[in-house]
Scaffold this active site. Structure first.
Site, short mmCIF file in Angstrom:
data_model
loop_
_atom_site.label_atom_id
_atom_site.label_comp_id
_atom_site.label_asym_id
_atom_site.label_seq_id
_atom_site.Cartn_x
_atom_site.Cartn_y
_atom_site.Cartn_z
N GLU A 27 -0.75 84.01 -9.23
CA GLU A 27 -0.94 82.66 -10.10
C GLU A 27 0.34 81.66 -9.97
O GLU A 27 1.69 82.53 -9.69
CB GLU A 27 -0.72 83.04 -11.53
CG GLU A 27 -0.93 81.86 -12.52
CD GLU A 27 -0.80 82.23 -14.04
OE1 GLU A 27 -1.87 82.32 -14.69
OE2 GLU A 27 0.22 82.71 -14.37
N TYR A 69 -1.41 73.64 -11.75
CA TYR A 69 -1.49 75.19 -12.00
C TYR A 69 -2.66 75.58 -10.88
O TYR A 69 -3.59 74.83 -10.89
CB TYR A 69 -2.12 75.46 -13.38
CG TYR A 69 -2.68 76.72 -13.82
CD1 TYR A 69 -1.75 77.58 -14.44
CD2 TYR A 69 -3.97 77.29 -13.10
CE1 TYR A 69 -2.54 79.08 -14.47
CE2 TYR A 69 -4.39 78.52 -13.44
CZ TYR A 69 -3.48 79.66 -13.97
OH TYR A 69 -4.16 80.80 -14.34
#
Ligand code: GDP
Ligand code: MN
Length: 378
Positions: free
Chosen positions: A188, A101
């Site tokens: 993101e 991530y």
């Protein structure tokens, strides 16, 4: 403004972030053709402005063009967290060895960009933070310094071998540049994957652009999809009023953000719950009042309307005339309570009283008006 995954990927791609080749499709047949053109296995992905698509059945692998069409058939029309799927992104499937991530967001408190990285990607980041907060590495970047190699070292300490780390560093650098140059508030990537061939690639993208900066990004502004927004919010914006949907039963109109927000608070103090609020802005012209009342009364949850105006530059007599004009033009099914104060308030109240409308109540103070509106909404 949120970008769709495919738009976010296109943007990240411009900053050197590796993404898979893909095509848009809005019918099963287009999905089949996309899969044919791409060749090999593909992923069929719902394009909606919400996360958790995987869990909701909005992301599916397909081994052949025929299967891609079948998966498209299943996903189109699906409702994911209130968003109906009308478009699909078909992209070449990647093999996943590991899922990471990586994100850049704006930390308003610190007044800096915040980079976040964890090797536990693929799941929702909130879950990682709840279960093992130490697994999320956070690095702030001073906007005057910019993203430097030492930030990358701190962010990626101990991750992968050198070859992988070089790719991750380049991606983090690109993501930060994308964030700054696009005036984003969030960029993101979840998951950022490593393939069995040790290639790092973004399999998802969530990008939010600061609405106040859209004027200097005409290419990004053009990506706005009004069909994804709340229809009432769109209508309000078109008519120049700011409308925010809440979930109670008292509709609120104020002039200026501060007074509108204070009115929301006073309704709660009076024991009620706001259904929404409309900010007329500094003007408060008759046309603005008509627009606001139209928007607010189309919200079916509204049982009473509280009109709270403080006349500064706005004159209360003009607002009063606007309210009466609006009530003549649209048939309101709910009572309206008005509190006027400030410039020409007395004249405004006189105009309202002379209007002689049974469904319109004038109250002298903000609290009295809120109490009356809450009572009428009960
Ligand atoms: P989200 O659920 O809305 O965040 O959608 P994502 O784009 O992140 O996809 C959800 C999950 O689908 C990912 O975490 C992956 O595990 C899986 N997935 C997405 N693309 C691929 C792919 O190309 N290959 C494989 N094997 N899995 C994928
Ligand atoms: Mn994701």
């Amino acid at each position: 403004m949120d970008l769709y995954e495919y738009q976010g990927k296109e943007l990240l791609g411009r900053y050197g972030v590796p993404v898979s080749a893909g095509r848009l499709a809005s019918t099963p047949d287009e999905a089949r053709r996309a899969a044919e053109e791409l060749g090999g296995p593909v992923v069929v992905k719902a394009q909606v402005l919400t996360g958790g698509r995987g869990k909701a059945g909005g992301v599916k692998l397909a081994g052949s063009p025929g299967e891609a069409a079948a998966r498209a058939e299943e996903i189109l029309g699906l409702e994911i967290r209130g968003h109906v799927v009308r478009r699909l992104w078909i992209e070449s499937a990647a093999e996943i060895e590991r899922e990471y991530y990586l994100a850049v967001t704006l930390d308003r408190g610190a007044q800096r960009a915040l980079l976040m990285f964890t090797t536990r990607g693929g799941v929702e980041i909130e879950q990682v933070v709840a279960e093992s907060p130490e697994a999320l590495v956070r690095v702030h970047v001073d906007p005057l310094e910019g993203f430097e190699p030492h930030h990358a070292r701190e962010l990626l300490a101990g991750v992968g071998d050198e070859r992988e780390r070089l790719q991750l560093e380049a991606i983090a650098t690109g993501l930060y540049r994308c964030f700054v140059e696009s005036d984003a508030t969030l960029c993101e990537i979840n998951p950022l994957i490593v393939t069995p061939e040790a290639q790092v690639r973004a399999l998802d993208a969530k990008v939010t652009i600061d609405d106040s900066a859209l004027f200097r990004h005409s290419d990004l502004a053009a990506l706005d999809d009004p069909s994804a927004a709340d229809p009432l919010e769109v209508r309000a914006r078109e008519r120049g009023v700011i409308y925010v949907k809440l979930d109670g039963s008292v509709g609120i109109v104020g002039n200026g953000a501060g007074l509108s927000m204070a009115t929301v608070d006073v309704v709660v103090v009076a024991g009620g719950r706001p259904a929404n609020f409309c900010d007329l802005g500094g003007g408060g012209s008759a046309a603005g009042v008509v627009a606001a009342l139209e928007v607010i009364s189309s919200d079916r949850q509204v049982r009473s309307i509280l009109f709270n105006i403080f006349g500064g530059i706005t004159r209360c007599d003009e607002v009063a005339r606007g309210i009466l004009t609006a009530l003549d033009e649209i048939s309101l099914a709910v009572p309206i309570v008005v509190r006027l104060d400030g410039t020409n308030a007395e004249e405004g109240r006189r105009i309202l009283a002379a209007g002689g409308r049974a469904d319109l109540h004038v109250e002298p103070t903000m609290l009295a008006a809120a109490e009356r509106a809450v009572e009428l909404a009960a």
